[in-house]
Design a protein around this motif. Sequence first.
Motif, PDB file in Angstrom:
ATOM      1  N   TRP A  61       4.690 -26.761  -3.121  1.00 24.37           N
ATOM      2  CA  TRP A  61       3.679 -27.780  -2.843  1.00 24.37           C
ATOM      3  C   TRP A  61       2.957 -28.199  -4.129  1.00 24.37           C
ATOM      4  CZ3 TRP A  61       2.547 -30.920   1.050  1.00 24.37           C
ATOM      5  CH2 TRP A  61       1.282 -31.493   1.144  1.00 24.37           C
ATOM      6  N   GLN A  62       2.547 -27.213  -4.907  1.00 28.35           N
ATOM      7  CA  GLN A  62       1.739 -27.507  -6.099  1.00 28.35           C
ATOM      8  C   GLN A  62       2.577 -28.102  -7.223  1.00 28.35           C
ATOM      9  OE1 GLN A  62      -0.091 -23.679  -6.535  1.00 28.35           O
ATOM     10  NE2 GLN A  62      -1.295 -24.015  -4.685  1.00 28.35           N
ATOM     11  N   GLN A  63       3.801 -27.604  -7.398  1.00 31.19           N
ATOM     12  CA  GLN A  63       4.607 -28.045  -8.544  1.00 31.19           C
ATOM     13  C   GLN A  63       5.509 -29.234  -8.220  1.00 31.19           C
ATOM     14  OE1 GLN A  63       6.605 -24.467  -9.870  1.00 31.19           O
ATOM     15  NE2 GLN A  63       4.664 -23.341  -9.873  1.00 31.19           N
ATOM     16  N   HIS A  64       6.008 -29.277  -6.990  1.00 27.55           N
ATOM     17  CA  HIS A  64       6.953 -30.335  -6.646  1.00 27.55           C
ATOM     18  C   HIS A  64       6.403 -31.311  -5.609  1.00 27.55           C
ATOM     19  CE1 HIS A  64      10.305 -28.343  -8.769  1.00 27.55           C
ATOM     20  NE2 HIS A  64       9.756 -27.238  -8.353  1.00 27.55           N
ATOM     21  N   GLY A  65       5.224 -31.008  -5.073  1.00 27.44           N
ATOM     22  CA  GLY A  65       4.667 -31.886  -4.043  1.00 27.44           C
ATOM     23  C   GLY A  65       5.503 -31.924  -2.777  1.00 27.44           C
ATOM     24  N   LEU A  66       6.210 -30.816  -2.510  1.00 25.86           N
ATOM     25  CA  LEU A  66       7.080 -30.764  -1.329  1.00 25.86           C
ATOM     26  C   LEU A  66       6.588 -29.729  -0.318  1.00 25.86           C
ATOM     27  CD1 LEU A  66      10.644 -30.885  -2.961  1.00 25.86           C
ATOM     28  CD2 LEU A  66       9.404 -32.757  -1.853  1.00 25.86           C
ATOM     29  N   GLY A  67       6.796 -30.043   0.933  1.00 26.12           N
ATOM     30  CA  GLY A  67       6.446 -29.100   1.987  1.00 26.12           C
ATOM     31  C   GLY A  67       7.379 -29.267   3.171  1.00 26.12           C
ATOM     32  N   PHE A  68       7.271 -28.362   4.127  1.00 29.65           N
ATOM     33  CA  PHE A  68       8.098 -28.455   5.333  1.00 29.65           C
ATOM     34  C   PHE A  68       7.238 -28.888   6.508  1.00 29.65           C
ATOM     35  CE2 PHE A  68      10.372 -25.299   2.745  1.00 29.65           C
ATOM     36  CZ  PHE A  68      11.584 -25.963   2.649  1.00 29.65           C
ATOM     37  N   ALA A  69       7.777 -29.770   7.307  1.00 30.78           N
ATOM     38  CA  ALA A  69       7.068 -30.183   8.516  1.00 30.78           C
ATOM     39  C   ALA A  69       7.961 -29.892   9.708  1.00 30.78           C
ATOM     40  CB  ALA A  69       6.750 -31.678   8.457  1.00 30.78           C
ATOM     41  N   VAL A  70       7.347 -29.406  10.780  1.00 27.72           N
ATOM     42  CA  VAL A  70       8.112 -29.176  12.014  1.00 27.72           C
ATOM     43  C   VAL A  70       8.397 -30.531  12.635  1.00 27.72           C
ATOM     44  CG1 VAL A  70       7.981 -28.273  14.352  1.00 27.72           C
ATOM     45  CG2 VAL A  70       7.274 -26.864  12.416  1.00 27.72           C
ATOM     46  N   TYR A  71       9.688 -30.844  12.804  1.00 29.66           N
ATOM     47  CA  TYR A  71      10.046 -32.095  13.454  1.00 29.66           C
ATOM     48  C   TYR A  71      10.208 -31.871  14.961  1.00 29.66           C
ATOM     49  CZ  TYR A  71      12.806 -35.881  15.263  1.00 29.66           C
ATOM     50  OH  TYR A  71      13.241 -36.904  16.052  1.00 29.66           O
ATOM     51  N   ARG A  72      10.834 -30.764  15.307  1.00 27.85           N
ATOM     52  CA  ARG A  72      11.022 -30.484  16.731  1.00 27.85           C
ATOM     53  C   ARG A  72      10.753 -29.015  17.007  1.00 27.85           C
ATOM     54  NH1 ARG A  72      16.508 -31.224  20.497  1.00 27.85           N
ATOM     55  NH2 ARG A  72      15.485 -30.632  22.440  1.00 27.85           N
ATOM     56  N   SER A  73      10.101 -28.752  18.129  1.00 28.62           N
ATOM     57  CA  SER A  73       9.984 -27.367  18.599  1.00 28.62           C
ATOM     58  C   SER A  73      10.243 -27.363  20.094  1.00 28.62           C
ATOM     59  CB  SER A  73       8.603 -26.793  18.293  1.00 28.62           C
ATOM     60  OG  SER A  73       7.620 -27.422  19.067  1.00 28.62           O
ATOM     61  N   VAL A 118      11.826 -30.317   8.528  1.00 32.99           N
ATOM     62  CA  VAL A 118      12.313 -31.246   7.513  1.00 32.99           C
ATOM     63  C   VAL A 118      11.466 -31.106   6.252  1.00 32.99           C
ATOM     64  CG1 VAL A 118      13.316 -32.910   9.116  1.00 32.99           C
ATOM     65  CG2 VAL A 118      10.893 -33.106   8.487  1.00 32.99           C
ATOM     66  N   CYS A 119      12.065 -31.430   5.121  1.00 30.63           N
ATOM     67  CA  CYS A 119      11.367 -31.359   3.840  1.00 30.63           C
ATOM     68  C   CYS A 119      10.743 -32.725   3.548  1.00 30.63           C
ATOM     69  CB  CYS A 119      12.356 -30.968   2.743  1.00 30.63           C
ATOM     70  SG  CYS A 119      11.569 -30.638   1.161  1.00 30.63           S
ATOM     71  N   MET A 120       9.471 -32.721   3.176  1.00 32.46           N
ATOM     72  CA  MET A 120       8.723 -33.967   2.959  1.00 32.46           C
ATOM     73  C   MET A 120       7.899 -33.883   1.685  1.00 32.46           C
ATOM     74  SD  MET A 120       7.136 -34.997   6.613  1.00 32.46           S
ATOM     75  CE  MET A 120       8.072 -36.034   7.736  1.00 32.46           C
ATOM     76  N   ASN A 121       7.627 -35.047   1.099  1.00 30.90           N
ATOM     77  CA  ASN A 121       6.673 -35.078  -0.015  1.00 30.90           C
ATOM     78  C   ASN A 121       5.257 -35.302   0.525  1.00 30.90           C
ATOM     79  OD1 ASN A 121       6.442 -37.782   0.577  1.00 30.90           O
ATOM     80  ND2 ASN A 121       7.677 -38.471  -1.159  1.00 30.90           N
ATOM     81  N   LYS A 122       4.289 -35.417  -0.397  1.00 31.16           N
ATOM     82  CA  LYS A 122       2.900 -35.501   0.054  1.00 31.16           C
ATOM     83  C   LYS A 122       2.601 -36.812   0.777  1.00 31.16           C
ATOM     84  CE  LYS A 122       0.946 -32.097  -3.066  1.00 31.16           C
ATOM     85  NZ  LYS A 122      -0.145 -31.693  -3.988  1.00 31.16           N
ATOM     86  N   ALA A 123       3.453 -37.827   0.554  1.00 30.95           N
ATOM     87  CA  ALA A 123       3.298 -39.085   1.291  1.00 30.95           C
ATOM     88  C   ALA A 123       4.024 -39.027   2.636  1.00 30.95           C
ATOM     89  CB  ALA A 123       3.820 -40.252   0.460  1.00 30.95           C
ATOM     90  N   ARG A 124       4.518 -37.843   2.981  1.00 31.11           N
ATOM     91  CA  ARG A 124       5.234 -37.595   4.237  1.00 31.11           C
ATOM     92  C   ARG A 124       6.521 -38.414   4.342  1.00 31.11           C
ATOM     93  NH1 ARG A 124       2.932 -34.090   7.230  1.00 31.11           N
ATOM     94  NH2 ARG A 124       4.106 -34.588   9.097  1.00 31.11           N
ATOM     95  N   GLN A 125       7.189 -38.586   3.207  1.00 33.93           N
ATOM     96  CA  GLN A 125       8.530 -39.192   3.202  1.00 33.93           C
ATOM     97  C   GLN A 125       9.563 -38.072   3.116  1.00 33.93           C
ATOM     98  OE1 GLN A 125       7.553 -41.421  -0.294  1.00 33.93           O
ATOM     99  NE2 GLN A 125       7.760 -43.374   0.780  1.00 33.93           N
ATOM    100  N   LEU A 126      10.646 -38.253   3.841  1.00 33.00           N
ATOM    101  CA  LEU A 126      11.736 -37.283   3.842  1.00 33.00           C
ATOM    102  C   LEU A 126      12.268 -37.105   2.421  1.00 33.00           C
ATOM    103  CD1 LEU A 126      12.767 -35.967   6.443  1.00 33.00           C
ATOM    104  CD2 LEU A 126      14.684 -37.557   6.417  1.00 33.00           C
ATOM    105  N   CYS A 127      12.445 -35.862   1.972  1.00 31.70           N
ATOM    106  CA  CYS A 127      12.945 -35.579   0.619  1.00 31.70           C
ATOM    107  C   CYS A 127      13.963 -34.453   0.702  1.00 31.70           C
ATOM    108  CB  CYS A 127      11.798 -35.108  -0.272  1.00 31.70           C
ATOM    109  SG  CYS A 127      10.755 -36.441  -0.834  1.00 31.70           S
ATOM    110  N   PRO A 128      14.945 -34.446  -0.184  1.00 29.98           N
ATOM    111  CA  PRO A 128      15.868 -33.301  -0.189  1.00 29.98           C
ATOM    112  C   PRO A 128      15.166 -32.062  -0.744  1.00 29.98           C
ATOM    113  CG  PRO A 128      16.379 -34.812  -1.981  1.00 29.98           C
ATOM    114  CD  PRO A 128      15.293 -35.459  -1.184  1.00 29.98           C
ATOM    115  N   MET A 129      15.525 -30.919  -0.213  1.00 24.60           N
ATOM    116  CA  MET A 129      15.032 -29.662  -0.796  1.00 24.60           C
ATOM    117  C   MET A 129      15.567 -29.547  -2.214  1.00 24.60           C
ATOM    118  SD  MET A 129      15.492 -27.078   2.446  1.00 24.60           S
ATOM    119  CE  MET A 129      16.615 -28.062   3.470  1.00 24.60           C
TER     120      MET A 129
END
Lengths: 146, 146, 146, 146
Positions: free
Chosen positions: B54-66, B117-128
Amino acid sequence: MKPDDKFSPTFHFPVQIYYEDTDFSGVVYHPNFLKYFERAREHVIGAERLAALWQQHGLGFAVYRSDMLCHEGVEFADVVDVRTRFYFESKYRTVWQQEIWRPKGTKPAVTAHIEMVCMNKARQLCPMTPPLIEELGRHFDQAISL
Amino acid sequence: MKPDDKFSPTFHFPVQIYYEDTDFSGVVYHPNFLKYFERAREHVIGAERLAALWQQHGLGFAVYRSDMLCHEGVEFADVVDVRTRFYFESKYRTVWQQEIWRPKGTKPAVTAHIEMVCMNKARQLCPMTPPLIEELGRHFDQAISL
Amino acid sequence: MKPDDKFSPTFHFPVQIYYEDTDFSGVVYHPNFLKYFERAREHVIGAERLAALWQQHGLGFAVYRSDMLCHEGVEFADVVDVRTRFYFESKYRTVWQQEIWRPKGTKPAVTAHIEMVCMNKARQLCPMTPPLIEELGRHFDQAISL
Amino acid sequence: MKPDDKFSPTFHFPVQIYYEDTDFSGVVYHPNFLKYFERAREHVIGAERLAALWQQHGLGFAVYRSDMLCHEGVEFADVVDVRTRFYFESKYRTVWQQEIWRPKGTKPAVTAHIEMVCMNKARQLCPMTPPLIEELGRHFDQAISL
């Protein structure tokens, strides 16, 4: 709450108690009262104003102290009245007196003294912006000079 | 859980059930199961790694489906075993099969299928990132090619 | 914490900070500290013992007062050390002094004074059972006479 | 939501997003959506009715399945519209279709399929009481025969 020159008028905010609020003892789980107090403060300050303050000025409020007394259990399906009043202690700090009243209650079920400080995103103490103080100060009869 | 070529091995993570987890019906309030599943996933991925991502790449995981099935109530003071396995569906998405087992249980109390899914801070889909895929891929016997 | 004849020894309990613990300001949402303090107290008393006390004697503990000071923000992925000590104020009431220490912290991030009372299922004040006082009293060097 | 003979009309329930709802990624922490869905269902059924059902008949509803898709992040200070409709699958089970709409949204941010079963305090499956079915059935245009 008794009137007091120092304090704003009392604001009333209703909170309905849901499954999520209770624990297996049958009543509200005590940390949740701090959530209701925060919701009520957000309504006094204005959630939109708080969001703008964060996005445009990088400022937010942090709870520095919360001193809470739980006198009575609060039950599922209750709609409680959260009563809130506050004053400015300085440009940095607001002090809040808050209570939770059950329906038909003759005294508060929960009372709290809460202190909030204004901070930037690096969590350094910052003065509230003059427009914010002025806008919140409209709740008071008398002019505020900080 | 049955072995399956596609999946990682099964990870075990203990969760103790506290007052905060229950509701007045006497058992765990169902949304809390999603919290335990998330804690278990954070231990598989590594909380430090998630914080750095999150801090270095601005990437995080969001739950898309549960998709969760609650077969049995879980009680205060239980120490449950959260069982977790996962696979990479693509560079963007991981799929997780997770279960909650009560002490002495003969079948899972709760089962879930979760997609992240992997997302950036703008909540756009990004590759891990390739290092992340490689590090998580060490959990698998076979090489992963995405 | 300084040693004090009145208090039990200090208990240490680790808590990992997960997504669920933070809010959008980036640090732990303050009511959650009360949850960690409660978890730590449940470990001192024993969750199994608490469950048995409720089921067999219809007795539980309720937080009567919580006075908390938040000195510093606590961040995602921190593993904090919750430090706990307590004393019996009477057969009805225990008093707890609790602190949250961040990794490598030189002073506590959060400190709290918490009072718990023993109640039956009708939420009437009840004395703790003699075996409970004796078992908890084993934490003390000196005999407790209530 | 499209009209469908099987379903009740659509109920609307507003939820304001507070600090407590978000996590450090800046948006609502996903398990909280299940809380909003539950609050909305409690308003459809009636919290007072749920409390009476539990106290007088020893009956409650448990979520058996929740299948949730998160399409979009929901932000602090949003007032979302929770849209809810349901049908009786049997005397034991209700099926709910629920959605969360952000202000000015053109499609739902979150959608869910949720199944609830009626249980007694020993967590055994029980039929809903005829008055409950009748009262909830008033939401439907057509008579319900279970």
